[in-house]
Motif scaffolding. Structure first.
Motif, PDB file in Angstrom:
ATOM      1  N   THR A  84       0.849  -1.188   0.000  1.00  0.00           N
ATOM      2  CA  THR A  84       0.000   0.000   0.000  1.00  0.00           C
ATOM      3  C   THR A  84       0.886   1.238   0.000  1.00  0.00           C
ATOM      4  O   THR A  84       2.104   1.150   0.189  1.00  0.00           O
ATOM      5  CB  THR A  84      -0.936   0.023   1.232  1.00  0.00           C
ATOM      6  OG1 THR A  84      -1.908   1.049   1.080  1.00  0.00           O
ATOM      7  CG2 THR A  84      -0.191   0.213   2.528  1.00  0.00           C
ATOM      8  N   GLN A 100       1.355 -11.547  14.579  1.00  0.00           N
ATOM      9  CA  GLN A 100       0.316 -10.519  14.433  1.00  0.00           C
ATOM     10  C   GLN A 100      -0.541 -10.400  15.674  1.00  0.00           C
ATOM     11  O   GLN A 100      -0.948  -9.302  16.050  1.00  0.00           O
ATOM     12  CB  GLN A 100      -0.563 -10.823  13.215  1.00  0.00           C
ATOM     13  CG  GLN A 100       0.090 -10.468  11.917  1.00  0.00           C
ATOM     14  CD  GLN A 100      -0.813 -10.645  10.729  1.00  0.00           C
ATOM     15  OE1 GLN A 100      -0.374 -11.070   9.706  1.00  0.00           O
ATOM     16  NE2 GLN A 100      -2.078 -10.323  10.855  1.00  0.00           N
ATOM     17  N   GLU A 101      -0.803 -11.521  16.348  1.00  0.00           N
ATOM     18  CA  GLU A 101      -1.645 -11.497  17.533  1.00  0.00           C
ATOM     19  C   GLU A 101      -0.993 -10.725  18.686  1.00  0.00           C
ATOM     20  O   GLU A 101      -1.670 -10.304  19.611  1.00  0.00           O
ATOM     21  CB  GLU A 101      -2.003 -12.919  17.976  1.00  0.00           C
ATOM     22  CG  GLU A 101      -0.851 -13.738  18.508  1.00  0.00           C
ATOM     23  CD  GLU A 101       0.097 -14.314  17.453  1.00  0.00           C
ATOM     24  OE1 GLU A 101       1.133 -14.889  17.840  1.00  0.00           O
ATOM     25  OE2 GLU A 101      -0.193 -14.185  16.248  1.00  0.00           O
ATOM     26  N   THR A 115      -1.332  -6.002  18.997  1.00  0.00           N
ATOM     27  CA  THR A 115      -2.330  -5.212  19.714  1.00  0.00           C
ATOM     28  C   THR A 115      -1.834  -4.795  21.090  1.00  0.00           C
ATOM     29  O   THR A 115      -2.113  -3.684  21.541  1.00  0.00           O
ATOM     30  CB  THR A 115      -3.645  -5.999  19.834  1.00  0.00           C
ATOM     31  OG1 THR A 115      -4.078  -6.342  18.519  1.00  0.00           O
ATOM     32  CG2 THR A 115      -4.720  -5.192  20.511  1.00  0.00           C
ATOM     33  N   ARG A 136       0.832   2.026  14.657  1.00  0.00           N
ATOM     34  CA  ARG A 136      -0.513   1.572  15.044  1.00  0.00           C
ATOM     35  C   ARG A 136      -1.486   1.818  13.892  1.00  0.00           C
ATOM     36  O   ARG A 136      -2.281   0.945  13.535  1.00  0.00           O
ATOM     37  CB  ARG A 136      -0.974   2.299  16.302  1.00  0.00           C
ATOM     38  CG  ARG A 136      -2.400   2.026  16.730  1.00  0.00           C
ATOM     39  CD  ARG A 136      -2.643   0.699  17.403  1.00  0.00           C
ATOM     40  NE  ARG A 136      -1.765   0.483  18.524  1.00  0.00           N
ATOM     41  CZ  ARG A 136      -1.370  -0.723  18.917  1.00  0.00           C
ATOM     42  NH1 ARG A 136      -1.795  -1.810  18.293  1.00  0.00           N
ATOM     43  NH2 ARG A 136      -0.561  -0.871  19.928  1.00  0.00           N
ATOM     44  N   ASN A 137      -1.448   3.006  13.300  1.00  0.00           N
ATOM     45  CA  ASN A 137      -2.350   3.304  12.190  1.00  0.00           C
ATOM     46  C   ASN A 137      -2.081   2.412  10.987  1.00  0.00           C
ATOM     47  O   ASN A 137      -3.021   1.945  10.333  1.00  0.00           O
ATOM     48  CB  ASN A 137      -2.255   4.788  11.806  1.00  0.00           C
ATOM     49  CG  ASN A 137      -2.923   5.676  12.833  1.00  0.00           C
ATOM     50  OD1 ASN A 137      -3.848   5.255  13.542  1.00  0.00           O
ATOM     51  ND2 ASN A 137      -2.470   6.910  12.935  1.00  0.00           N
ATOM     52  N   GLU A 176      -3.395  -1.096  11.700  1.00  0.00           N
ATOM     53  CA  GLU A 176      -4.861  -1.119  11.540  1.00  0.00           C
ATOM     54  C   GLU A 176      -5.250  -1.133  10.069  1.00  0.00           C
ATOM     55  O   GLU A 176      -6.118  -1.898   9.654  1.00  0.00           O
ATOM     56  CB  GLU A 176      -5.494   0.069  12.252  1.00  0.00           C
ATOM     57  CG  GLU A 176      -5.436  -0.044  13.764  1.00  0.00           C
ATOM     58  CD  GLU A 176      -5.891   1.222  14.467  1.00  0.00           C
ATOM     59  OE1 GLU A 176      -6.311   2.196  13.795  1.00  0.00           O
ATOM     60  OE2 GLU A 176      -5.811   1.249  15.716  1.00  0.00           O
ATOM     61  N   ASP A 177      -4.610  -0.280   9.268  1.00  0.00           N
ATOM     62  CA  ASP A 177      -4.922  -0.225   7.833  1.00  0.00           C
ATOM     63  C   ASP A 177      -4.661  -1.558   7.142  1.00  0.00           C
ATOM     64  O   ASP A 177      -5.427  -1.967   6.256  1.00  0.00           O
ATOM     65  CB  ASP A 177      -4.107   0.859   7.136  1.00  0.00           C
ATOM     66  CG  ASP A 177      -4.618   2.253   7.417  1.00  0.00           C
ATOM     67  OD1 ASP A 177      -5.585   2.404   8.201  1.00  0.00           O
ATOM     68  OD2 ASP A 177      -4.051   3.210   6.850  1.00  0.00           O
ATOM     69  N   LEU A 178      -3.584  -2.241   7.531  1.00  0.00           N
ATOM     70  CA  LEU A 178      -3.236  -3.527   6.913  1.00  0.00           C
ATOM     71  C   LEU A 178      -3.882  -4.709   7.617  1.00  0.00           C
ATOM     72  O   LEU A 178      -3.641  -5.856   7.251  1.00  0.00           O
ATOM     73  CB  LEU A 178      -1.712  -3.692   6.922  1.00  0.00           C
ATOM     74  CG  LEU A 178      -0.930  -2.727   6.048  1.00  0.00           C
ATOM     75  CD1 LEU A 178       0.569  -2.933   6.234  1.00  0.00           C
ATOM     76  CD2 LEU A 178      -1.330  -2.881   4.579  1.00  0.00           C
ATOM     77  N   ARG A 179      -4.707  -4.406   8.627  1.00  0.00           N
ATOM     78  CA  ARG A 179      -5.376  -5.440   9.425  1.00  0.00           C
ATOM     79  C   ARG A 179      -4.366  -6.419  10.036  1.00  0.00           C
ATOM     80  O   ARG A 179      -4.594  -7.619  10.078  1.00  0.00           O
ATOM     81  CB  ARG A 179      -6.424  -6.167   8.603  1.00  0.00           C
ATOM     82  CG  ARG A 179      -7.592  -5.262   8.216  1.00  0.00           C
ATOM     83  CD  ARG A 179      -8.658  -6.017   7.439  1.00  0.00           C
ATOM     84  NE  ARG A 179      -9.828  -5.216   7.211  1.00  0.00           N
ATOM     85  CZ  ARG A 179      -9.976  -4.365   6.198  1.00  0.00           C
ATOM     86  NH1 ARG A 179      -9.015  -4.192   5.336  1.00  0.00           N
ATOM     87  NH2 ARG A 179     -11.100  -3.684   6.053  1.00  0.00           N
ATOM     88  N   LEU A 180      -3.253  -5.851  10.524  1.00  0.00           N
ATOM     89  CA  LEU A 180      -2.243  -6.653  11.183  1.00  0.00           C
ATOM     90  C   LEU A 180      -2.517  -6.790  12.669  1.00  0.00           C
ATOM     91  O   LEU A 180      -2.181  -7.791  13.280  1.00  0.00           O
ATOM     92  CB  LEU A 180      -0.849  -6.027  10.988  1.00  0.00           C
ATOM     93  CG  LEU A 180      -0.349  -5.915   9.563  1.00  0.00           C
ATOM     94  CD1 LEU A 180       0.963  -5.150   9.516  1.00  0.00           C
ATOM     95  CD2 LEU A 180      -0.189  -7.292   8.939  1.00  0.00           C
ATOM     96  N   ARG A 210      -5.131  -7.184  15.526  1.00  0.00           N
ATOM     97  CA  ARG A 210      -6.532  -7.641  15.674  1.00  0.00           C
ATOM     98  C   ARG A 210      -7.085  -7.252  17.016  1.00  0.00           C
ATOM     99  O   ARG A 210      -6.460  -7.130  17.984  1.00  0.00           O
ATOM    100  CB  ARG A 210      -6.588  -9.145  15.526  1.00  0.00           C
ATOM    101  CG  ARG A 210      -6.080  -9.608  14.178  1.00  0.00           C
ATOM    102  CD  ARG A 210      -6.061 -11.094  14.129  1.00  0.00           C
ATOM    103  NE  ARG A 210      -5.078 -11.476  13.133  1.00  0.00           N
ATOM    104  CZ  ARG A 210      -4.695 -12.694  12.928  1.00  0.00           C
ATOM    105  NH1 ARG A 210      -5.172 -13.672  13.636  1.00  0.00           N
ATOM    106  NH2 ARG A 210      -3.821 -12.978  12.014  1.00  0.00           N
TER     107      ARG A 210
END
Length: 151
Positions: A80, A128-129, A132, A141-142, A145-149, A151
């Protein structure tokens, strides 16, 4: 700070600068992401930095990883390009930057993991878990979130 950005800062002070950047997301065979801890804030972030004049984002990404942690990476696909207010940063000295960043997948292909101690104090692989619960920079952080990394 690069000599290019220093010249801009000398002319404009701490005013908001729009700068090109690159983010590199190396993954290991377990699909964990390599993150770095910033010396100045203690927060975790993704690898990357500014694109210098005359440099491609790809070359900048490879250079930044080598400079920050001593590893050689091979970039994969472009995931992206991000920008806008969510990717503005105000540094501790008051300098403001709005980054427009190309984000690439990557694989480590060589080198020895050695944080530079100037920008980066530590580097670690995270699933990835785990993202958060980490103290990530606002930018990281943004992006997560955008890449859905995260959760």
């Amino acid at each position: 700070m690069s000599s290019y950005v220093q010249r801009l800062r000398d002319a404009l002070g701490s005013d908001l600068l729009l700068l090109p950047a690159v983010v590199v997301l190396p993954r290991d065979p377990l699909q964990r992401l390599l993150l770095v801890r910033h010396v100045d804030t203690g927060s975790w972030a993704f690898l990357g930095g500014g694109v210098e004049p005359g440099e491609t984002p790809e070359l900048a990404g490879v250079r930044e990883v080598a400079e920050e942690i001593g590893l050689e990476v091979e970039l994969g696909r472009l995931l992206t390009v991000v920008g806008g207010q969510r990717f503005e940063v105000t540094y501790q000295n008051g300098d403001r930057v709005a980054y427009m960043a190309a984000v690439y997948e990557a694989q480590v292909v060589g080198g020895d993991l050695q944080p530079d101690g100037t920008e980066v104090s530590e580097a670690q692989w995270f699933g990835q878990e785990q993202l958060t619960a980490l103290d990530l920079t606002r930018f990281a952080r943004n992006l997560a979130e955008d890449l859905r990394l995260a959760r």
